[in-house]
Write an enzyme that holds these catalytic residues in place. Structure first.
Site, PDB file in Angstrom:
ATOM      1  N   THR A  33      -8.878  -1.120  -1.231  1.00  0.00           N
ATOM      2  CA  THR A  33      -9.237  -0.315  -2.398  1.00  0.00           C
ATOM      3  C   THR A  33      -7.977   0.017  -3.189  1.00  0.00           C
ATOM      4  O   THR A  33      -6.911   0.186  -2.605  1.00  0.00           O
ATOM      5  CB  THR A  33      -9.902   0.991  -1.907  1.00  0.00           C
ATOM      6  OG1 THR A  33     -11.100   0.638  -1.231  1.00  0.00           O
ATOM      7  CG2 THR A  33     -10.234   1.942  -3.048  1.00  0.00           C
ATOM      8  N   THR A  36      -4.000  -2.267  -6.696  1.00  0.00           N
ATOM      9  CA  THR A  36      -3.372  -3.502  -6.219  1.00  0.00           C
ATOM     10  C   THR A  36      -4.411  -4.333  -5.464  1.00  0.00           C
ATOM     11  O   THR A  36      -4.531  -5.548  -5.693  1.00  0.00           O
ATOM     12  CB  THR A  36      -2.168  -3.195  -5.302  1.00  0.00           C
ATOM     13  OG1 THR A  36      -1.398  -2.146  -5.888  1.00  0.00           O
ATOM     14  CG2 THR A  36      -1.287  -4.428  -5.131  1.00  0.00           C
ATOM     15  N   ASP A  96       0.185   3.463  -0.289  1.00  0.00           N
ATOM     16  CA  ASP A  96       0.923   4.412  -1.136  1.00  0.00           C
ATOM     17  C   ASP A  96       2.399   4.463  -0.755  1.00  0.00           C
ATOM     18  O   ASP A  96       3.249   4.665  -1.616  1.00  0.00           O
ATOM     19  CB  ASP A  96       0.291   5.803  -1.034  1.00  0.00           C
ATOM     20  CG  ASP A  96      -1.154   5.757  -1.484  1.00  0.00           C
ATOM     21  OD1 ASP A  96      -1.379   5.431  -2.655  1.00  0.00           O
ATOM     22  OD2 ASP A  96      -2.053   5.985  -0.661  1.00  0.00           O
ATOM     23  N   GLY A 109      -6.360   6.556  -3.158  1.00  0.00           N
ATOM     24  CA  GLY A 109      -7.644   6.335  -3.839  1.00  0.00           C
ATOM     25  C   GLY A 109      -8.801   6.993  -3.112  1.00  0.00           C
ATOM     26  O   GLY A 109      -9.962   6.801  -3.478  1.00  0.00           O
ATOM     27  N   GLU A 115     -10.957   2.464   5.030  1.00  0.00           N
ATOM     28  CA  GLU A 115      -9.794   1.566   5.092  1.00  0.00           C
ATOM     29  C   GLU A 115      -9.200   1.540   6.497  1.00  0.00           C
ATOM     30  O   GLU A 115      -8.771   0.494   6.978  1.00  0.00           O
ATOM     31  CB  GLU A 115      -8.732   2.023   4.091  1.00  0.00           C
ATOM     32  CG  GLU A 115      -9.148   1.782   2.649  1.00  0.00           C
ATOM     33  CD  GLU A 115      -8.156   2.344   1.647  1.00  0.00           C
ATOM     34  OE1 GLU A 115      -8.052   1.770   0.570  1.00  0.00           O
ATOM     35  OE2 GLU A 115      -7.477   3.340   1.960  1.00  0.00           O
TER      36      GLU A 115
HETATM   37  C1  5RP Z   1      -6.906   3.893  -1.458  1.00  0.00           C
HETATM   38  C2  5RP Z   1      -5.597   3.403  -0.956  1.00  0.00           C
HETATM   39  C3  5RP Z   1      -4.842   2.488  -1.854  1.00  0.00           C
HETATM   40  O1  5RP Z   1      -4.680   1.266  -1.216  1.00  0.00           O
HETATM   41  C4  5RP Z   1      -3.521   3.123  -2.153  1.00  0.00           C
HETATM   42  O2  5RP Z   1      -3.764   4.399  -2.729  1.00  0.00           O
HETATM   43  C5  5RP Z   1      -2.689   2.279  -3.109  1.00  0.00           C
HETATM   44  O3  5RP Z   1      -3.343   2.208  -4.336  1.00  0.00           O
HETATM   45  P1  5RP Z   1      -2.692   1.481  -5.586  1.00  0.00           P
HETATM   46  O4  5RP Z   1      -2.568   0.035  -5.237  1.00  0.00           O
HETATM   47  O5  5RP Z   1      -3.659   1.767  -6.699  1.00  0.00           O
HETATM   48  O6  5RP Z   1      -1.351   2.143  -5.830  1.00  0.00           O
HETATM   49  O7  5RP Z   1      -5.152   3.703   0.117  1.00  0.00           O
HETATM   50  O8  5RP Z   1      -7.460   4.842  -0.599  1.00  0.00           O
END
Ligand code: 5RP
Length: 243
Positions: A33, A36, A96, A109, A115
């Protein structure tokens, strides 16, 4: 604006590198999610449409991923289904923060619960990030998300404060009130003043009544989780860490 454009390209580059080197026809594939991971889904969709990939059984870690798969015609199954039987060959997700031992913070997210279930159910695990996600110590810059049931909003925050954390209820952006996760829970984003032991805290935070899951990803008890990490750099190169 220009910087944002470059970052989008970097996200896409990491995602494509991971899909092109790891995803094979016939796989049971966990799809992450975020901004990316969505490029992972798009690349898988593109390869399926071109006939370069066949017979992918996907597991989506959020409504976002599921909807993206739907748009692209990627077949999605519940983890409990006969098609997946609780196991995945590979999951590719974003993160993150990534530390030098490839331990992670995830959940920016809000999809950390599913996840983590996908990550821990996968024979192989890969992470796609741009270089801005690399840190020396987890949880100093980016807060660690802790998913709690709504009834434990205050008690869990008090327990987290006893562990030395500052807890803030995550507020929604285009809705009044808090973020409600895909599973009807709330998120407390916690910060520590000094670096902590992520493996210890991953287990410890989940001992608090009402905590459903937390955003440290270091591995299930007795098993270290070492993802293969695809890192895209501003100079256009991709660094790959791990097996
Ligand atoms: C969602 C996540 C995402 O993988 C993480 O927040 C990275 O997101 P992004 O690629 O938008 O920076 O853990 O729960």
């Amino acid at each position: 604006m220009e910087e944002q454009h470059i970052t989008q390209e970097m996200k896409e580059a990491a995602a494509r590198a991971a899909v092109d080197s790891l995803v094979c026809s016939g796989m049971k594939l966990g799809l992450g999610t975020g901004s990316t991971a969505v490029h992972v889904i798009r690349r898988v969709g593109e390869l399926l449409a071109r006939g370069k990939l066949k017979d992918i059984r996907a597991f989506a870690t959020s409504f976002q991923s599921e909807i993206e798969c739907e748009k692209l015609g990627i077949p999605v199954f519940p983890l409990n289904s006969r098609e997946l039987s609780g196991g995945l060959d590979l999951t590719i997700d974003g993160a993150d923060e990534v530390d030098p031992r490839s331990r992670l913070i995830k959940g920016g997210g809000g999809a950390l619960l599913i996840e983590k279930i996908a990550a821990y159910a996968s024979a192989s695990y890969a992470i796609v990030v741009d270089e801005s996600k690399l840190v020396e110590n987890l949880g100093v810059r980016f807060p660690v998300p802790v998913e709690v049931i709504p009834e434990a909003r205050v008690t869990a925050a008090l327990a987290l404060e006893k562990l030395g954390a500052q807890a803030a209820l995550r507020e929604a952006v285009r809705k009044a009130g808090p973020v409600v996760t895909d599973h009807g829970n709330l998120i407390l984003d916690i910060r520590f003043a000094a670096p902590q032991d992520p493996a210890f805290l991953e287990a410890e935070l989940n001992r608090i009544p009402g905590v459903v899951e937390n955003g440290f990803f270091t591995g299930p008890p007795g098993r270290v989780l070492v993802p293969r990490v695809y890192i895209s750099r501003a100079d256009g190169s991709i660094e790959v860490r791990g097996n």
